[in-house]
Design a protein around this motif. Structure first.
Motif, PDB file in Angstrom:
ATOM      1  N   UNK C  39       0.646  -1.292  -0.220  1.00 49.55           N
ATOM      2  CA  UNK C  39       0.106  -0.194  -0.010  1.00 49.55           C
ATOM      3  C   UNK C  39       0.652   1.404  -0.425  1.00 49.55           C
ATOM      4  N   UNK C  40       0.833   2.317  -1.390  1.00 51.01           N
ATOM      5  CA  UNK C  40       1.710   3.413  -0.998  1.00 51.01           C
ATOM      6  C   UNK C  40       0.815   4.358  -0.594  1.00 51.01           C
ATOM      7  N   UNK C  41       2.128   4.672   0.241  1.00 52.84           N
ATOM      8  CA  UNK C  41       1.703   6.086   1.220  1.00 52.84           C
ATOM      9  C   UNK C  41       1.559   7.169   1.202  1.00 52.84           C
ATOM     10  N   UNK C  42       3.189   7.385   0.617  1.00 49.11           N
ATOM     11  CA  UNK C  42       3.056   8.506  -0.123  1.00 49.11           C
ATOM     12  C   UNK C  42       3.829   9.111  -1.159  1.00 49.11           C
ATOM     13  N   UNK C  44       6.270  11.142  -3.620  1.00 51.99           N
ATOM     14  CA  UNK C  44       7.455  12.348  -4.243  1.00 51.99           C
ATOM     15  C   UNK C  44       7.773  11.908  -5.973  1.00 51.99           C
ATOM     16  N   UNK C  45       7.236  13.368  -6.505  1.00 56.50           N
ATOM     17  CA  UNK C  45       7.662  13.942  -7.552  1.00 56.50           C
ATOM     18  C   UNK C  45       8.790  14.063  -8.125  1.00 56.50           C
ATOM     19  N   UNK C  60      10.003   8.998  -5.942  1.00 54.37           N
ATOM     20  CA  UNK C  60      10.446   8.561  -4.517  1.00 54.37           C
ATOM     21  C   UNK C  60       9.091   7.710  -4.545  1.00 54.37           C
ATOM     22  N   UNK C  62       6.338   5.285  -1.541  1.00 51.76           N
ATOM     23  CA  UNK C  62       7.415   5.203  -0.455  1.00 51.76           C
ATOM     24  C   UNK C  62       5.785   4.350  -0.249  1.00 51.76           C
ATOM     25  N   UNK C  63       6.014   3.024   0.516  1.00 52.82           N
ATOM     26  CA  UNK C  63       4.782   2.252   1.570  1.00 52.82           C
ATOM     27  C   UNK C  63       4.780   2.290   2.603  1.00 52.82           C
ATOM     28  N   UNK C  64       4.082   1.828   3.357  1.00 48.65           N
ATOM     29  CA  UNK C  64       4.713   2.295   5.487  1.00 48.65           C
ATOM     30  C   UNK C  64       5.939   1.446   5.182  1.00 48.65           C
ATOM     31  N   UNK C  67      10.337   2.419   0.721  1.00 43.58           N
ATOM     32  CA  UNK C  67      10.996   3.372  -0.109  1.00 43.58           C
ATOM     33  C   UNK C  67      11.464   2.752  -1.288  1.00 43.58           C
ATOM     34  N   UNK C  89      -2.227   8.357  -3.191  1.00 43.41           N
ATOM     35  CA  UNK C  89      -1.426   7.765  -3.575  1.00 43.41           C
ATOM     36  C   UNK C  89      -1.534   6.345  -3.625  1.00 43.41           C
ATOM     37  N   UNK C  90      -2.786   5.765  -2.895  1.00 40.22           N
ATOM     38  CA  UNK C  90      -3.287   4.321  -3.395  1.00 40.22           C
ATOM     39  C   UNK C  90      -3.969   4.213  -5.292  1.00 40.22           C
ATOM     40  N   UNK C  93      -1.727   2.181  -6.632  1.00 42.80           N
ATOM     41  CA  UNK C  93      -2.228  -0.090  -6.180  1.00 42.80           C
ATOM     42  C   UNK C  93      -3.179   0.003  -6.642  1.00 42.80           C
TER      43      UNK C  93
END
Lengths: 452, 486, 129
Positions: C39-42, C44-45, C60, C62-64, C67, C89-90, C93
């Protein structure tokens, strides 16, 4: 054998289960020439009564002094409940809350701590603490440089604690970051605005603003923040958390407030202990949260939808990001933060404001009493929080020696860090100092100064 | 669920015993510098605060209440006398900037600790300044850098780190301005020495190594590794995370290490405190002595003094405002003196005995060891790869179910090299009964994984909360309580 | 088995590339990659107008528990990023090849695309893992 419960019979059974005859066989993979059980210095074991006797003797040798010294560490009232609860085994002997379900106590406490610090500083978020104040400044500098991408210069006023500047230099110097000094104005003891304005170029990532500064003086924070922000530079505030019970929160400085706030947490219930352990705090704006180093606790829900707390944003940290982590920091100062959270809860906003005001008033009274002596004057004309620089017409090192002999720590001499402040002494009277103690100090000081 | 302290707050409630007497004025500070709005701190009575935090404490697992076999963390007994002594008035009340003459007691204890650490590590000098293991690592690598720079040996830009290393190692190297190159590990847990030989060269500043390694085995080729690194002009760094395994048996200095750090919160039993404070003293051999951090404690005819940067011009500098985590150092000193000469060696003996006993028993119970052919050191790794394949129950599920049975879980998913792993470190202070209890719990979970898979997968069932939604915690970041929410 | 659309190009580091008109390409991460990371949480573009060489780290995910760096699959300039990923960010997924796209680049040399893998080659890589 201390702290080893095994009986001979148990040891035998265990060796049998492993299939060896002697404990030494368990070390048979270590090359024999590396085994060296000879200790030349370590003395024979003491029992608990013996170590208690020895420790007490050493502690008693250090005795008890009346502190009129601050300079980054302050003797404040600590409610009895703070350390009685903080040293409960369930807090004292737990580890970093990796298994959240089995660490809700520590986690909830840290969430409450973060909330208290964010409120005190007026910032959006707080981490779960860093080692102490000076290294927290270094981490803030690294964070500002990350956030500002290509800017590599930091403006460090000389009115910041000298040990903070030294520590920051040690920690950031290998990453191509340059630290530029900004002088203080000689009359006010606060940041020299015109030099600052000249230095605030496009290459500056952040300006560090101490409040109060090392000399105890209060900086013109609103103007400083606005000037820095106008030039596209971030503001790192270095503050005393107890002072924030009465002083303007960094989040409200100027138009938009500071961006990163750090400081030494020791004044929130931590004993002086010759310099540590203390804790550093760090707060910032929501925008910078992912650049923040250190642990962060979040509130979430469990599988039943019930409130619970857990470590969050761990992907910034070294155990996941390894060489690309925001910092190599691994823990926080959990036990110290436990004490600080208890301190803030027991004191409340009113109790803390009262302690801050009393410290301010006592310092003022002390300064009045000491400057009534001929040859003692205030060095700077700015308002102060609870510390003040005095210029004394005598050799300060001799003076300190003489007054120490009377059971009083007179203050912190400044000359070794500031050449121009010869015979200057940084003094402090917290809420714990009584008028009688101040009179006593004044009496001894007068005697010494008048001898000249 | 325990209400937040803020939710128990009542506006205007004052804890009078802590509201110190007086009517102080602040009329000499300009209005513009004063706070207008009170901070949102709780307004509760003393009893409310005491009760709240006592209750919170009861939601924790801790060494004082549970077996806590967290690998690589050395969760041994924390003797209470260590805390008592560190809190004696003469120690806890002393101001850090008071003259050295007022601190001869505390300085004599710290100096004694320094000498003890020199003795057990085989290093020439020790500094107590670093405040944690990670800061000890920083100090060590910064000294390596300073050493090369002092010799104008500027081309060394790489630090080598085994891929099994703790995450702080690569993170530290980067903080010191180095590039990191990872060295692979062989199937038996030793460093791949051919790969090391290939990687090493004139660009190598140093190699960071933990021995015994994070894989729970003693690096047997250490002498050869030291020769390789030194032969290329690099220095060898010892991460003392696993010192408990060799305390009083092997001295890192004699293994060829140039600089080391020790974790006093592991080997010397200072409290973990819910995640700190620690202490990470560093030791160096002769060539790195000039670079040690300040302040430095020195002794001359029975008098102790602190030296600063002016006295030690080549020092890498200061690491904190004062002199590190003194109170923690005092606790470690008390512990070291309680162990004494013979006690030091017993630590390694019994920590290793306990680990090997658990390894043997768990192996008998059908669990698979990651490094079967090797001796356990003070810790060992088992992999639940087979259990996962057969039942779908993961190492994380096992860990959570152990909590239900009253045991803190071992370290899970570290090191990253071993799939579905548990890193188990019992320490010397656990009794046979406790170890047997844990082994029995593991056997029970093994059965439960087959017979009641879902129950294990949804564990824990008896703790204050069930499994937490980490994804929500990260996506909907809530790290500060807001009044408006309630 | 994860989804590997035939019309896309792929990299070894699990980015997909969709070649559009006028030398523009769209980049995201593959279904396989999002499964591995969880599960993606963030996200960075990259910055708009940033010029990149092939293989440069540019964002980048980042999942829980992890990264991962995302690399520019080809050389070019960033011309657009998927702003929706900031709040959701989901999307990566849920729809890695559609709503979960990450950024668009303007490339000067279209022949670079020939060096990327086709679907069959990428599937072979997945098999290996």
């Amino acid at each position: 054998m201390p702290f080893i419960p095994h009986t001979e019979e148990e040891t035998r059974l265990m060796l049998e289960a492993i299939g060896v005859r002697h404990i030494d066989e368990l070390f048979d993979e270590i090359p024999a020439d590396l085994i060296n059980e000879k200790l030349d210095y370590v003395p024979p074991a003491l029992d608990e009564a013996g170590i208690r006797r020895l420790s007490r003797k050493s502690a008693d040798a250090d005795g008890h002094y009346i502190n009129f010294i601050g300079a980054g560490a302050y003797e404040h009232h600590i409610p009895a409940a703070v350390w009685q609860i903080a040293t409960r085994g369930e807090f004292y002997s737990a580890y970093t809350p990796y298994q959240a379900e089995a660490s809700q106590g520590t986690l909830q406490l840290l969430y409450e701590y973060q909330s208290m610090m964010a409120s005190l500083t007026g910032m959006d978020v707080s981490n779960a603490s860093l080692y102490e104040g000076a290294s927290a400044l270094a981490e803030a500098v690294l964070m500002a440089v990350r956030a500002q991408r290509r800017k590599q210069r930091i403006l460090m006023p000389v009115s910041i604690h000298p040990a903070y500047r030294e520590t920051t230099e040690t920690i950031v110097k290998n990453q191509g970051i340059s630290l530029s000094n900004i002088d203080y104005a000689s009359e006010s003891g606060t940041i020299d605005m015109s030099q600052l304005s000249d230095e605030l170029g496009d290459d500056v990532a952040a300006l560090v603003i101490p409040q109060p500064n090392y000399f105890g003086a209060l900086e013109e924070v609103d103007a400083l923040v606005d000037l820095a922000h106008k030039r596209g530079c971030l503001v790192i505030a270095v503050v005393n958390p107890l002072s924030l019970a009465i002083l303007k929160a960094p989040g409200e400085w100027g138009e938009n407030g500071a961006d990163i706030v750090i400081g030494e947490g020791q004044s929130l219930g931590i004993p002086l202990s010759s310099g540590g352990p203390y804790f550093g705090f760090m707060c910032c704006t929501q925008k910078l949260v992912r650049q923040m180093p250190g642990r962060l606790i979040g509130r979430t829900v469990d599988a039943d939808g019930k409130q619970g707390f857990t470590l969050t944003l761990q992907a910034r940290e070294q155990h996941i990001r390894r060489s690309k982590a925001t910092s190599n920091i691994c823990t926080n100062q959990g036990l110290m933060v436990t004490a600080a959270t208890l301190y803030m809860s027991l004191m409340g906003p009113a109790g803390m404001a009262q302690a801050a005001k009393l410290s301010h008033a006592n310092t003022r009274m002390l300064v009045e009493k000491l400057t009534a002596i001929e040859g003692v004057e205030v060095a700077f004309n700015s308002p102060v929080f609870h510390e003040c620089v005095l210029r004394i017409n005598t050799d300060v090192d001799d003076l300190i020696r003489a007054i120490t002999a009377q059971g009083i720590i007179a203050g912190k001499p400044l000359e070794s860090d500031y050449e121009e402040l010869k015979n200057c002494l940084l003094v402090c009277a917290t809420e714990l100092r009584t008028e009688a103690e101040m009179d006593d100090y004044a009496l001894h000081l007068e005697r010494i100064v008048s001898k000249r | 669920m325990t209400e937040l302290i803020f939710e128990q707050s009542t506006a205007g409630r004052i804890n009078n015993a802590q509201f110190l007497a007086g009517t102080p004025a602040i009329d000499d500070i300009p209005e513009s510098l004063l706070r207008k709005k009170r901070p949102g701190l709780p307004e509760v009575s003393e009893m409310q605060a005491v009760r709240h935090y006592t209750r919170l404490s009861q939601l924790n697992f801790s060494i004082d209440t549970q077996f806590y076999p967290l690998g690589s963390c050395t969760m041994k007994h924390n003797p209470r006398i260590c805390n008592e002594a560190a809190m004696y008035d003469g120690f806890s009340g002393r101001h850090p900037s008071a003259p050295d003459s007022t601190g001869q007691g505390v300085l004599s204890c710290l100096y004694d600790l320094q000498e003890i650490l020199k003795d057990i590590s085989g290093m020439s000098e020790v500094s107590l300044a670093p405040m944690a293991g990670a800061q000890g690592e920083f100090t060590g690598i910064a000294m390596i850098r300073a050493y090369h720079e002092a010799r104008n040996d500027d081309a060394r830009e790489e630090i080598l780190v085994p891929d099994a290393a703790h995450g702080t190692n690569p993170a530290t190297a980067v903080m010191c301005g180095y590039k990191v190159r990872e060295i692979p590990t062989l199937d038996n847990g030793d460093v791949d020495i051919d790969a090391l030989r290939e990687a090493i060269g004139p660009q190598t500043a140093g190699l960071m190594l933990t021995n015994p390694s994070t894989l729970g085995v003693f690096e047997t080729q250490i002498t050869e590794i030291a020769e390789l690194v030194h032969g290329a002009g690099g220095l060898l760094y010892y991460d003392g995370a696993n010192m408990n395994a060799i305390l009083g048996k092997v001295k890192p200095g004699e293994m060829g290490f140039d600089v080391i750090h020790l974790n006093l919160h592991k080997t010397f039993s200072t409290p973990h405190g819910g995640g700190g404070p620690g202490a990470g003293p560093v030791g160096v051999n002769e060539r790195l002595v000039p670079f040690l951090p300040v302040p430095k404690i020195v002794e001359s005819s029975g008098e102790y003094t602190l030296l600063d940067k002016k006295d030690c011009p080549q020092s890498i500098g200061r690491l904190s405002c004062f002199m590190g985590n003194t109170g923690i150092l005092l606790r470690a000193w008390v512990y070291a003196r309680l162990l004494g000469h013979d006690g030091m060696k017993r630590v390694a003996d019994y920590a290793t005995l306990n680990a090997n006993y658990m390894k043997a028993k768990l192996e008998q119970a059908g669990f698979e060891m990651a490094y079967k052919t090797r001796r356990a050191t003070h810790e060992f790794i088992l992999t639940l790869k087979k259990e996962k394949a057969e039942t779908g129950v993961t190492a994380m599920d096992f860990a959570k179910r152990l909590l239900d049975k009253g045991y803190h879980a071992p370290t899970t998913y570290f090191p990253l090299l071993v799939p579905e792993c548990f890193l188990i470190e019992p320490t010397e202070s656990e009794s046979l009964e406790e170890l047997d209890g844990f082994i029995k719990a593991m056997e029970e979970i093994q059965q439960e994984a087959i017979e009641q898979t879902e129950m294990v997968k949804s564990a824990p069932h008896s703790l204050p909360v069930r499994r937490l939604d980490d994804v929500r915690a990260a996506r909907q970041l809530d790290v500060v309580w807001q009044e408006e929410q309630t | 088995m994860s989804n590997v659309p035939q019309e896309l190009k792929y990299t070894r580091s699990h980015e997909w590339v969709l070649a559009g008109d006028d030398g523009q390409v769209t980049v995201g991460i593959t279904d396989h990659a999002q499964e591995l990371l969880g599960d993606m949480v963030f996200i960075e573009l990259p910055e708009i107008d940033h010029e990149l060489s092939a293989g440069d780290e540019c964002s980048v995910v980042e999942s829980v528990k992890a990264a991962s760096d995302i690399y520019a699959p080809v050389a070019g300039t960033i011309i657009a990023v998927n702003e929706n990923l900031a709040d959701a960010p989901e999307l990566i997924n849920e729809d890695p090849y559609g709503e979960g796209w990450m950024f668009r680049m303007q490339i000067s040399d279209a022949s670079q695309l020939d060096e990327l893998m086709d679907a069959a080659a990428y599937e072979a890589i997945e098999e290996e893992e």
